[in-house]
Each structure stands twice: as structure tokens, then as C-alpha cells.
Design a protein around this motif. Sequence first.
Motif, PDB file in Angstrom:
ATOM      1  N   ARG A   4       7.512  -4.298   6.214  1.00 20.13           N
ATOM      2  CA  ARG A   4       8.420  -3.180   6.012  1.00 20.13           C
ATOM      3  C   ARG A   4       7.602  -1.911   5.810  1.00 20.13           C
ATOM      4  N   VAL A   5       8.242  -0.751   6.078  1.00 21.50           N
ATOM      5  CA  VAL A   5       7.589   0.539   5.865  1.00 21.50           C
ATOM      6  C   VAL A   5       8.554   1.502   5.181  1.00 21.50           C
ATOM      7  N   GLY A   6       7.978   2.517   4.560  1.00 20.94           N
ATOM      8  CA  GLY A   6       8.766   3.596   3.976  1.00 20.94           C
ATOM      9  C   GLY A   6       8.044   4.907   4.219  1.00 20.94           C
ATOM     10  N   PHE A   7       8.764   6.014   4.081  1.00 19.90           N
ATOM     11  CA  PHE A   7       8.150   7.326   4.307  1.00 19.90           C
ATOM     12  C   PHE A   7       8.943   8.379   3.560  1.00 19.90           C
ATOM     13  N   THR A   8       8.345   9.545   3.400  1.00 16.28           N
ATOM     14  CA  THR A   8       8.898  10.549   2.486  1.00 16.28           C
ATOM     15  C   THR A   8       9.876  11.540   3.097  1.00 16.28           C
ATOM     16  N   TRP A   9       9.790  11.829   4.379  1.00 19.03           N
ATOM     17  CA  TRP A   9      10.481  13.023   4.875  1.00 19.03           C
ATOM     18  C   TRP A   9      11.970  12.881   5.102  1.00 19.03           C
ATOM     19  N   SER A  10      12.539  11.705   4.954  1.00 14.53           N
ATOM     20  CA  SER A  10      13.988  11.611   5.073  1.00 14.53           C
ATOM     21  C   SER A  10      14.644  10.973   3.859  1.00 14.53           C
ATOM     22  N   ALA A  29       4.970   7.944  -2.403  1.00 11.19           N
ATOM     23  CA  ALA A  29       5.893   7.568  -1.331  1.00 11.19           C
ATOM     24  C   ALA A  29       6.934   6.627  -1.914  1.00 11.19           C
ATOM     25  N   PRO A  30       8.122   6.541  -1.295  1.00 11.53           N
ATOM     26  CA  PRO A  30       9.137   5.603  -1.776  1.00 11.53           C
ATOM     27  C   PRO A  30       8.763   4.168  -1.429  1.00 11.53           C
ATOM     28  N   ALA A  31       9.514   3.216  -1.954  1.00 13.66           N
ATOM     29  CA  ALA A  31       9.321   1.815  -1.585  1.00 13.66           C
ATOM     30  C   ALA A  31       9.542   1.646  -0.077  1.00 13.66           C
ATOM     31  N   ALA A  32       8.998   0.579   0.463  1.00 13.98           N
ATOM     32  CA  ALA A  32       9.116   0.311   1.899  1.00 13.98           C
ATOM     33  C   ALA A  32      10.541  -0.148   2.217  1.00 13.98           C
ATOM     34  N   PHE A  33      11.350   0.766   2.733  1.00 15.54           N
ATOM     35  CA  PHE A  33      12.783   0.501   2.886  1.00 15.54           C
ATOM     36  C   PHE A  33      13.213   0.143   4.301  1.00 15.54           C
ATOM     37  N   ALA A  34      12.323   0.265   5.303  1.00 11.87           N
ATOM     38  CA  ALA A  34      12.701   0.040   6.699  1.00 11.87           C
ATOM     39  C   ALA A  34      12.038  -1.234   7.231  1.00 11.87           C
ATOM     40  N   THR A  35      12.807  -2.046   7.933  1.00  7.39           N
ATOM     41  CA  THR A  35      12.328  -3.334   8.429  1.00  7.39           C
ATOM     42  C   THR A  35      11.588  -3.184   9.752  1.00  7.39           C
ATOM     43  N   VAL A  36      10.405  -3.764   9.828  1.00 10.77           N
ATOM     44  CA  VAL A  36       9.632  -3.772  11.070  1.00 10.77           C
ATOM     45  C   VAL A  36      10.278  -4.750  12.048  1.00 10.77           C
ATOM     46  N   ALA A  56       0.842  -1.196   0.000  1.00 15.15           N
ATOM     47  CA  ALA A  56       0.000   0.000   0.000  1.00 15.15           C
ATOM     48  C   ALA A  56       0.873   1.240   0.000  1.00 15.15           C
ATOM     49  N   THR A  57       0.404   2.260  -0.694  1.00  5.74           N
ATOM     50  CA  THR A  57       1.012   3.581  -0.649  1.00  5.74           C
ATOM     51  C   THR A  57      -0.085   4.559  -0.278  1.00  5.74           C
ATOM     52  N   GLY A 108       0.183  20.826   8.521  1.00  4.14           N
ATOM     53  CA  GLY A 108      -0.248  21.374   7.245  1.00  4.14           C
ATOM     54  C   GLY A 108       0.443  20.780   6.041  1.00  4.14           C
ATOM     55  N   LYS A 109       1.472  19.966   6.253  1.00  4.29           N
ATOM     56  CA  LYS A 109       2.209  19.380   5.127  1.00  4.29           C
ATOM     57  C   LYS A 109       1.684  17.985   4.801  1.00  4.29           C
ATOM     58  N   ARG A 110       1.802  17.616   3.525  1.00  2.00           N
ATOM     59  CA  ARG A 110       1.447  16.263   3.114  1.00  2.00           C
ATOM     60  C   ARG A 110       2.677  15.371   3.264  1.00  2.00           C
ATOM     61  N   VAL A 111       2.462  14.183   3.808  1.00  2.00           N
ATOM     62  CA  VAL A 111       3.523  13.195   3.973  1.00  2.00           C
ATOM     63  C   VAL A 111       3.053  11.891   3.344  1.00  2.00           C
ATOM     64  N   GLY A 112       4.001  11.056   2.934  1.00  2.00           N
ATOM     65  CA  GLY A 112       3.665   9.800   2.291  1.00  2.00           C
ATOM     66  C   GLY A 112       4.243   8.608   3.033  1.00  2.00           C
ATOM     67  N   PHE A 113       3.519   7.482   2.958  1.00  2.00           N
ATOM     68  CA  PHE A 113       3.928   6.245   3.609  1.00  2.00           C
ATOM     69  C   PHE A 113       3.762   5.087   2.633  1.00  2.00           C
ATOM     70  N   SER A 114       4.613   4.091   2.768  1.00  2.00           N
ATOM     71  CA  SER A 114       4.437   2.841   2.035  1.00  2.00           C
ATOM     72  C   SER A 114       4.491   1.692   3.031  1.00  2.00           C
ATOM     73  N   VAL A 115       3.730   0.650   2.743  1.00  2.00           N
ATOM     74  CA  VAL A 115       3.654  -0.512   3.629  1.00  2.00           C
ATOM     75  C   VAL A 115       3.779  -1.776   2.798  1.00  2.00           C
ATOM     76  N   GLN A 116       4.622  -2.681   3.279  1.00  2.00           N
ATOM     77  CA  GLN A 116       4.728  -4.012   2.696  1.00  2.00           C
ATOM     78  C   GLN A 116       4.284  -5.019   3.742  1.00  2.00           C
ATOM     79  N   ASP A 117       3.203  -5.709   3.461  1.00  2.00           N
ATOM     80  CA  ASP A 117       2.666  -6.709   4.378  1.00  2.00           C
ATOM     81  C   ASP A 117       3.282  -8.054   4.029  1.00  2.00           C
TER      82      ASP A 117
END
Length: 199
Positions: free
Chosen positions: A144-150, A171-178, A110-111, A128-137
Motif C-alpha cells: 500500500r502507499v500514501g501521499f500528502t497532496w490530496s 506523510a499519512p498512513a498508506a491508504f491506497a492499495t497497490v 517507511a515514511t 520547489g514544494k516538499r511532498v510526503g509518501f508512505s509505503v507499506q511492504d
Amino acid sequence: MRRTLGWGIAAVTMAVAAATPAGAAEHRPARVTGSAEFVLPFGQDGDVQSFAFDARSAPYSRPLPIPKGENGTPADATGTVRVAHWLAAANITVRWEASVDCMITSPGHATLTGIVTRADEMAIDFVGKRVGFSVQDGGRGGDRVGFTWSASMDQDEAGQWGPARIGTCLAPAAFATVTRGNLTVRHAEMTAPPEGKRP
């Protein structure tokens, strides 16, 4: 401290709904639910970051002031993402939350994006800012998850680099491991508008 937040704010509880049987998805909205802590593949430290998701698709519910946008889009969504980041060095937790406005799913993925509506003082610039998230189930132990601000930068019209401008459902691909928790993605195909909303 801003740099620390930029590379690490991320207590995220996420749920990504598993794909439903053929036919069932037509009657149930796409969803992302659950909460999870995660680690970054860069800039490791003692911080604890987490996301919590409660988002669902709501097609054609957000009119846009553009040609043919008056009925919204098939990716319209609603819900909330809550972010928490425990800063080990300062022994404090910074929290903020975003109101979901867009979501697109595929089986196991999901994005979604949202507008930040509330934040602690240390993250007040996010409001007030838009942020993005990605989720890999990936099932238990494989999320895994990903996010836009870094992980995303952009250039303005003058060629100056700065934070990326985030469009809906980007949002970017889910780059961080849960490392703890569980996310569930329930996929549903995007649909044509109802008869009364077709141009």
C-alpha cells in the motif's frame, strides 16, 4: 484539471526494503525501492497512477541552519521518487519527480519526503514544494502507499484553509492499495551520530 491532479496524480514506483537479520541492518542503510500502480479508496476513475522509489538513508548528511542542526539528523536520506499519472479523460500522462531529503522506517513500513525538482507543465506548481509518501511492504499483493497532496489540509495563521505545509519525514498512513508492481522496504534503525559529529 488542477482538482483532478490534486486527487489523483500518483504514478508511483515504490520499493520498501524488507527487514534484515539482526546485526545486518547496522551495516546496511534503510532503503525503499520498486515501482507500483495503485487505486484510491475515494474518487475512483479510469486514471492510472504510479510511484517509483529509489531512496536510501544517509544519516547526518544534510546540515540544518538551526541550533545543533549543523550535522543533520539520523533521518537524512537521498534518492528519487518518480510520479506518473495517466489522465484517462485527456489521454495524457503527467510526470514529476522529487529529490528525497528524509526517511524513517520500521519493519515493513517507511515514511519519506522529498522536494519536487522537475514536473511536466500541468504539474509545474509542484516544483520547489516538499511532498510526503508512505509505503507499506505487505509482500506480493499486499503493498500500500500514501501521499500528502490530496489527503492533508492545513490552516494558516489567519485560519484560512489550504494545502498542508509538509515537514520532513511527514506523510499519512498508506491508504491506497497497490494493484500492480512491488515495493520493498529494508528497515534499519536510526543511529547516533559518528564520534566526530557529536555535539
